[in-house]
Scaffold this motif. Sequence first.
Motif, short mmCIF file in Angstrom:
data_model
loop_
_atom_site.label_atom_id
_atom_site.label_comp_id
_atom_site.label_asym_id
_atom_site.label_seq_id
_atom_site.Cartn_x
_atom_site.Cartn_y
_atom_site.Cartn_z
N UNK A 1 0.83 -1.21 0.00
CA UNK A 1 0.00 0.00 0.00
C UNK A 1 0.86 1.26 0.00
N UNK A 2 1.86 1.28 0.88
CA UNK A 2 2.74 2.44 0.95
C UNK A 2 3.70 2.48 -0.24
N UNK A 3 3.99 1.31 -0.81
CA UNK A 3 4.86 1.26 -2.00
C UNK A 3 4.19 1.96 -3.18
N UNK A 4 2.88 1.78 -3.31
CA UNK A 4 2.17 2.44 -4.41
C UNK A 4 2.14 3.95 -4.22
N UNK A 5 2.04 4.38 -2.95
CA UNK A 5 2.11 5.83 -2.68
C UNK A 5 3.48 6.36 -3.08
N UNK A 6 4.53 5.66 -2.68
CA UNK A 6 5.89 6.09 -3.01
C UNK A 6 6.10 6.14 -4.53
N UNK A 7 5.55 5.17 -5.25
CA UNK A 7 5.70 5.16 -6.71
C UNK A 7 5.04 6.37 -7.35
N UNK A 8 3.86 6.71 -6.87
CA UNK A 8 3.17 7.89 -7.41
C UNK A 8 3.92 9.16 -7.04
N UNK A 9 4.44 9.22 -5.84
CA UNK A 9 5.23 10.39 -5.42
C UNK A 9 6.46 10.53 -6.31
N UNK A 10 7.11 9.42 -6.61
CA UNK A 10 8.28 9.46 -7.49
C UNK A 10 7.93 10.03 -8.86
N UNK A 11 6.77 9.64 -9.38
CA UNK A 11 6.32 10.17 -10.68
C UNK A 11 6.12 11.68 -10.60
N UNK A 12 5.54 12.13 -9.52
CA UNK A 12 5.29 13.57 -9.36
C UNK A 12 6.60 14.34 -9.18
N UNK A 13 7.52 13.74 -8.46
CA UNK A 13 8.83 14.37 -8.29
C UNK A 13 9.61 14.40 -9.60
N UNK A 14 9.40 13.41 -10.45
CA UNK A 14 10.04 13.41 -11.77
C UNK A 14 9.55 14.60 -12.59
N UNK A 15 8.26 14.94 -12.44
CA UNK A 15 7.72 16.11 -13.14
C UNK A 15 8.37 17.39 -12.61
N UNK A 16 8.56 17.46 -11.29
CA UNK A 16 9.24 18.61 -10.69
C UNK A 16 10.66 18.71 -11.21
N UNK A 17 11.35 17.58 -11.26
CA UNK A 17 12.74 17.57 -11.73
C UNK A 17 12.84 17.99 -13.19
N UNK A 18 11.86 17.61 -14.00
CA UNK A 18 11.84 18.01 -15.41
C UNK A 18 11.77 19.52 -15.54
N UNK A 19 10.92 20.14 -14.72
CA UNK A 19 10.84 21.61 -14.72
C UNK A 19 12.17 22.20 -14.27
N UNK A 20 12.73 21.63 -13.22
CA UNK A 20 13.99 22.14 -12.67
C UNK A 20 15.12 22.08 -13.70
N UNK A 21 15.17 21.01 -14.45
CA UNK A 21 16.22 20.85 -15.47
C UNK A 21 16.08 21.86 -16.60
N UNK A 22 14.86 22.35 -16.81
CA UNK A 22 14.63 23.31 -17.89
C UNK A 22 14.98 24.74 -17.48
N UNK A 23 15.21 24.95 -16.17
CA UNK A 23 15.55 26.29 -15.67
C UNK A 23 17.01 26.61 -15.96
N UNK A 24 17.24 27.78 -16.51
CA UNK A 24 18.61 28.21 -16.81
C UNK A 24 19.22 28.86 -15.58
N UNK A 25 20.49 28.60 -15.39
CA UNK A 25 21.21 29.16 -14.25
C UNK A 25 21.81 30.51 -14.61
#
Length: 217
Positions: free
Chosen positions: A1-25
């Motif tokens: 049950x908690x593994x499925x929550x973690x998997x969905x959280x990982x997917x959402x964090x991947x979306x955050x990371x995608x935005x972060x990678x597109x940001x120019x320094x």
Amino acid sequence: MFASVQNEVNDRLNAVETILKSVKDGIVSDAEDALVNNVRKGVFFVVLYGALEYTISATVSAVIRTINERSVNINSLQPRLLSIALHPQFDALKDARSRMWVKRLDLLKKIEFNDLFGADDNLLPVQNGNIKFKSIEFIWELFGLSSDVLPEKRMYGLFDTLAENRMSIAHGRKAPQEVGRSYSKSDLDVFYTSFKNYLSYLISSFEAYVQNQEYLL
């Protein structure tokens, strides 16, 4: 049950990371590119907040569902959990008016007869719709977790900053680029790494809570 929550959280964090990678320094000289970059930085906070809110609601739901499935008598629970177990009865008291005493008796009968815990797993016990540190602190106290709310105290201020930035954008008080221009890519890296680690910590803390049956007296 908690593994499925973690998997969905990982997917959402991947979306955050995608935005972060597109940001120019650094400084972006072109005006249009600078606008797009600042918008991305603002949107970063909205998507990261969404990952936090999902993690909390899905984890709490998993905890309630697990206790439901274990057929626990409410008198065996930590008393504080009666606020969840008897949520409908507490709500009925609030709206009782002329039937106030009947509803009070109904509530006490639930305790007297030691009914099984059977709470709505969609409950999210927060004071308002915005997740700030005090919201998480309250949930921790309500369930009675033995672990610390924060493994690292330096994160304390990040919660409210995240919530404020998200609310400013979502409620139209500030445009995404207005929020975004106040932060560097390095600042966002700190938010991302801190919350990525914390969300895993939160899930594992509640998983240990149910495994160790900390909800029992």
